[in-house]
Design a protein around this motif. Structure first.
Motif, PDB file in Angstrom:
ATOM      1  N   SER A   1       0.840  -1.200   0.000  1.00 46.32           N
ATOM      2  CA  SER A   1       0.000   0.000   0.000  1.00 46.32           C
ATOM      3  C   SER A   1       0.872   1.246   0.000  1.00 46.32           C
ATOM      4  O   SER A   1       1.972   1.245   0.570  1.00 46.32           O
ATOM      5  CB  SER A   1      -0.917   0.026   1.228  1.00 46.32           C
ATOM      6  N   ILE A   2       0.374   2.297  -0.633  1.00 45.72           N
ATOM      7  CA  ILE A   2       1.054   3.600  -0.606  1.00 45.72           C
ATOM      8  C   ILE A   2       0.546   4.370   0.607  1.00 45.72           C
ATOM      9  O   ILE A   2      -0.644   4.649   0.732  1.00 45.72           O
ATOM     10  CB  ILE A   2       0.797   4.397  -1.888  1.00 45.72           C
ATOM     11  N   MET A   3       1.454   4.709   1.493  1.00 43.75           N
ATOM     12  CA  MET A   3       1.091   5.456   2.700  1.00 43.75           C
ATOM     13  C   MET A   3       1.070   6.963   2.450  1.00 43.75           C
ATOM     14  O   MET A   3       0.230   7.679   2.979  1.00 43.75           O
ATOM     15  CB  MET A   3       2.095   5.172   3.824  1.00 43.75           C
ATOM     16  N   MET A   4       2.049   7.433   1.637  1.00 44.06           N
ATOM     17  CA  MET A   4       2.212   8.876   1.478  1.00 44.06           C
ATOM     18  C   MET A   4       2.952   9.157   0.174  1.00 44.06           C
ATOM     19  O   MET A   4       3.730   8.326  -0.306  1.00 44.06           O
ATOM     20  CB  MET A   4       2.990   9.450   2.671  1.00 44.06           C
ATOM     21  N   ILE A   5       2.692  10.327  -0.404  1.00 41.16           N
ATOM     22  CA  ILE A   5       3.420  10.790  -1.585  1.00 41.16           C
ATOM     23  C   ILE A   5       3.929  12.194  -1.300  1.00 41.16           C
ATOM     24  O   ILE A   5       3.166  13.066  -0.859  1.00 41.16           O
ATOM     25  CB  ILE A   5       2.538  10.789  -2.844  1.00 41.16           C
ATOM     26  N   LYS A   6       5.228  12.405  -1.536  1.00 40.97           N
ATOM     27  CA  LYS A   6       5.816  13.731  -1.346  1.00 40.97           C
ATOM     28  C   LYS A   6       6.136  14.326  -2.705  1.00 40.97           C
ATOM     29  O   LYS A   6       6.785  13.680  -3.538  1.00 40.97           O
ATOM     30  CB  LYS A   6       7.076  13.640  -0.488  1.00 40.97           C
ATOM     31  N   ARG A   7       5.692  15.555  -2.925  1.00 40.37           N
ATOM     32  CA  ARG A   7       5.894  16.242  -4.206  1.00 40.37           C
ATOM     33  C   ARG A   7       6.204  17.706  -3.933  1.00 40.37           C
ATOM     34  O   ARG A   7       5.414  18.409  -3.310  1.00 40.37           O
ATOM     35  CB  ARG A   7       4.642  16.116  -5.072  1.00 40.37           C
ATOM     36  N   ASP A   8       7.367  18.157  -4.395  1.00 37.82           N
ATOM     37  CA  ASP A   8       7.742  19.574  -4.231  1.00 37.82           C
ATOM     38  C   ASP A   8       7.607  20.039  -2.788  1.00 37.82           C
ATOM     39  O   ASP A   8       6.986  21.064  -2.491  1.00 37.82           O
ATOM     40  CB  ASP A   8       6.880  20.463  -5.141  1.00 37.82           C
ATOM     41  N   HIS A   9       8.168  19.257  -1.874  1.00 35.23           N
ATOM     42  CA  HIS A   9       8.215  19.602  -0.450  1.00 35.23           C
ATOM     43  C   HIS A   9       6.844  19.581   0.223  1.00 35.23           C
ATOM     44  O   HIS A   9       6.700  20.062   1.344  1.00 35.23           O
ATOM     45  CB  HIS A   9       8.866  20.965  -0.228  1.00 35.23           C
ATOM     46  N   LYS A  10       5.835  19.023  -0.452  1.00 41.28           N
ATOM     47  CA  LYS A  10       4.511  18.896   0.150  1.00 41.28           C
ATOM     48  C   LYS A  10       4.115  17.432   0.160  1.00 41.28           C
ATOM     49  O   LYS A  10       4.336  16.714  -0.819  1.00 41.28           O
ATOM     50  CB  LYS A  10       3.483  19.715  -0.632  1.00 41.28           C
ATOM     51  N   SER A  11       3.524  16.968   1.272  1.00 40.07           N
ATOM     52  CA  SER A  11       3.163  15.555   1.413  1.00 40.07           C
ATOM     53  C   SER A  11       1.652  15.359   1.311  1.00 40.07           C
ATOM     54  O   SER A  11       0.875  16.217   1.758  1.00 40.07           O
ATOM     55  CB  SER A  11       3.669  15.010   2.757  1.00 40.07           C
ATOM     56  N   TYR A  12       1.259  14.216   0.739  1.00 35.49           N
ATOM     57  CA  TYR A  12      -0.154  13.889   0.545  1.00 35.49           C
ATOM     58  C   TYR A  12      -0.420  12.459   1.034  1.00 35.49           C
ATOM     59  O   TYR A  12       0.437  11.589   0.892  1.00 35.49           O
ATOM     60  CB  TYR A  12      -0.534  13.958  -0.938  1.00 35.49           C
TER      61      TYR A  12
ATOM     62  N   LEU B   1       7.374   8.184  -3.281  1.00 37.02           N
ATOM     63  CA  LEU B   1       6.296   7.333  -2.776  1.00 37.02           C
ATOM     64  C   LEU B   1       6.789   6.534  -1.575  1.00 37.02           C
ATOM     65  O   LEU B   1       7.878   5.948  -1.623  1.00 37.02           O
ATOM     66  CB  LEU B   1       5.817   6.359  -3.853  1.00 37.02           C
ATOM     67  N   THR B   2       6.000   6.510  -0.510  1.00 36.35           N
ATOM     68  CA  THR B   2       6.297   5.697   0.669  1.00 36.35           C
ATOM     69  C   THR B   2       5.323   4.529   0.715  1.00 36.35           C
ATOM     70  O   THR B   2       4.113   4.729   0.767  1.00 36.35           O
ATOM     71  CB  THR B   2       6.198   6.524   1.956  1.00 36.35           C
ATOM     72  N   PHE B   3       5.875   3.306   0.682  1.00 35.39           N
ATOM     73  CA  PHE B   3       5.078   2.084   0.668  1.00 35.39           C
ATOM     74  C   PHE B   3       5.155   1.381   2.013  1.00 35.39           C
ATOM     75  O   PHE B   3       6.124   1.547   2.767  1.00 35.39           O
ATOM     76  CB  PHE B   3       5.609   1.107  -0.388  1.00 35.39           C
ATOM     77  N   ILE B   4       4.156   0.541   2.277  1.00 35.36           N
ATOM     78  CA  ILE B   4       4.207  -0.374   3.409  1.00 35.36           C
ATOM     79  C   ILE B   4       3.834  -1.763   2.898  1.00 35.36           C
ATOM     80  O   ILE B   4       2.933  -1.912   2.077  1.00 35.36           O
ATOM     81  CB  ILE B   4       3.265   0.061   4.551  1.00 35.36           C
ATOM     82  N   GLY B   5       4.586  -2.772   3.354  1.00 42.17           N
ATOM     83  CA  GLY B   5       4.317  -4.135   2.927  1.00 42.17           C
ATOM     84  C   GLY B   5       5.424  -5.062   3.382  1.00 42.17           C
ATOM     85  O   GLY B   5       6.340  -4.659   4.097  1.00 42.17           O
ATOM     86  N   LYS B   6       5.339  -6.323   2.997  1.00 41.60           N
ATOM     87  CA  LYS B   6       6.400  -7.286   3.292  1.00 41.60           C
ATOM     88  C   LYS B   6       7.658  -6.898   2.515  1.00 41.60           C
ATOM     89  O   LYS B   6       7.578  -6.375   1.395  1.00 41.60           O
ATOM     90  CB  LYS B   6       5.967  -8.702   2.895  1.00 41.60           C
ATOM     91  N   LEU B   7       8.813  -7.205   3.099  1.00 41.18           N
ATOM     92  CA  LEU B   7      10.078  -6.795   2.498  1.00 41.18           C
ATOM     93  C   LEU B   7      10.222  -7.302   1.069  1.00 41.18           C
ATOM     94  O   LEU B   7      10.612  -6.548   0.170  1.00 41.18           O
ATOM     95  CB  LEU B   7      11.248  -7.300   3.353  1.00 41.18           C
ATOM     96  N   GLU B   8       9.877  -8.570   0.827  1.00 41.11           N
ATOM     97  CA  GLU B   8      10.041  -9.124  -0.514  1.00 41.11           C
ATOM     98  C   GLU B   8       9.130  -8.446  -1.529  1.00 41.11           C
ATOM     99  O   GLU B   8       9.490  -8.264  -2.697  1.00 41.11           O
ATOM    100  CB  GLU B   8       9.799 -10.644  -0.507  1.00 41.11           C
ATOM    101  N   ASN B   9       7.926  -8.028  -1.091  1.00 41.73           N
ATOM    102  CA  ASN B   9       7.004  -7.341  -1.990  1.00 41.73           C
ATOM    103  C   ASN B   9       7.437  -5.900  -2.264  1.00 41.73           C
ATOM    104  O   ASN B   9       7.314  -5.403  -3.384  1.00 41.73           O
ATOM    105  CB  ASN B   9       5.582  -7.364  -1.421  1.00 41.73           C
ATOM    106  N   ILE B  10       7.947  -5.251  -1.229  1.00 40.08           N
ATOM    107  CA  ILE B  10       8.487  -3.902  -1.397  1.00 40.08           C
ATOM    108  C   ILE B  10       9.624  -3.915  -2.408  1.00 40.08           C
ATOM    109  O   ILE B  10       9.725  -3.047  -3.279  1.00 40.08           O
ATOM    110  CB  ILE B  10       8.991  -3.346  -0.044  1.00 40.08           C
ATOM    111  N   THR B  11      10.489  -4.927  -2.321  1.00 39.83           N
ATOM    112  CA  THR B  11      11.617  -5.040  -3.239  1.00 39.83           C
ATOM    113  C   THR B  11      11.133  -5.153  -4.678  1.00 39.83           C
ATOM    114  O   THR B  11      11.673  -4.496  -5.586  1.00 39.83           O
ATOM    115  CB  THR B  11      12.464  -6.279  -2.876  1.00 39.83           C
ATOM    116  N   GLU B  12      10.117  -5.951  -4.896  1.00 42.35           N
ATOM    117  CA  GLU B  12       9.570  -6.134  -6.250  1.00 42.35           C
ATOM    118  C   GLU B  12       8.996  -4.820  -6.787  1.00 42.35           C
ATOM    119  O   GLU B  12       9.208  -4.466  -7.959  1.00 42.35           O
ATOM    120  CB  GLU B  12       8.487  -7.216  -6.207  1.00 42.35           C
TER     121      GLU B  12
END
Length: 234
Positions: A184-195, A209-220
């Motif tokens: 899942s995408i937790m947060m997106i940062k663009r031009d010093h502003k976070s969403y 993009l900041t993701f959360i998930g299992k390590l192997e899935n994040i790697t993929e």
């Protein structure tokens, strides 16, 4: 009408690298409504903060009378960042400090701290070691990961800057990270502003993009996001 927000009184004992990092992070957020007090045995560790915090004390906090004189019993949280801290924690517990956070350097140290009254124990060296091992063991994370944090049960959060042209202009719902990769995408940062994005949020070039998930899935997912990057074209 704004509701009144109670000022939280926080004290940090020990202004080495760990204590300094905590103080700087707290001071970065000017809206957190805190009163910050710093204590160390050496004035040189405190002087960079003398105009930034409410009070600084040069003192030996292993002395119960010293702690009582500074009214630490009334603070919301006392953080003991010094590594040699058992006597300090014992003295804090003795005067009735209700919330103590302390740094542990080993499992045995952590057990002792818990027994004498610490509410929350942190082990920065161990956490940093685990994080470094996870990153260097995985070439993808070594190249691309930013701000990776280990969570629980094999889950991590990690950030990457998008360089794959096939993702630019696509909505999050179109990319199907949750269904295809179980992340899942937790947060997106663009031009010093976070969403905190929803499914119709469109990705732009160089979004972080900041993701959360299992390590192997994040790697993929990182391998997908980094395609056509100069460091690792596919």
């Amino acid at each position: 009408m704004k509701l009144f927000k109670k000022v939280r009184e926080i004290c940090i004992i020990g202004m080495g690298r760990f204590g300094t990092a905590i103080a700087k992070t707290l001071l970065e957020d000017r809206e957190n409504n805190i009163r910050l007090v710093l204590i160390d045995e050496e004035e040189k560790h405190l002087s960079p903060f003398k105009d930034e915090v409410d009070m600084i004390y040069v003192a030996d906090c292993a002395e119960q009378k010293t702690l009582e004189a500074m009214n630490l019993k009334d603070f919301d949280v006392v953080i003991v960042s010094a590594s040699n801290n058992i006597e300090i924690v014992a003295a804090l517990a003795e005067i009735g400090v209700k919330s103590i956070i302390a740094r542990a350097t080993s499992n045995r140290h952590a057990q002792v701290l818990k027994q004498i009254g610490v509410n929350l124990i942190v082990s920065p060296e161990e956490e940093a070691g685990k994080k470094t091992a996870m990153i260097v063991a995985n070439p993808t994370l070594t190249l691309y990961s930013e701000n990776m944090v280990e969570l629980q049960d094999g889950f991590v959060s990690a950030s990457i800057t998008i360089t794959n042209p096939d993702m630019i202009g696509k909505k999050i719902s179109e990319l199907g990270f949750r269904n295809k990769y179980n992340v899942s995408i937790m947060m997106i940062k663009r031009d010093h502003k976070s969403y905190i994005p929803e499914g119709d949020f469109e990705i732009e070039d160089k979004d972080l993009l900041t993701f959360i998930g299992k390590l192997e899935n994040i790697t993929e997912v990182f391998e997908l996001c980094a395609r056509n990057d100069k460091k690792g074209k596919k």
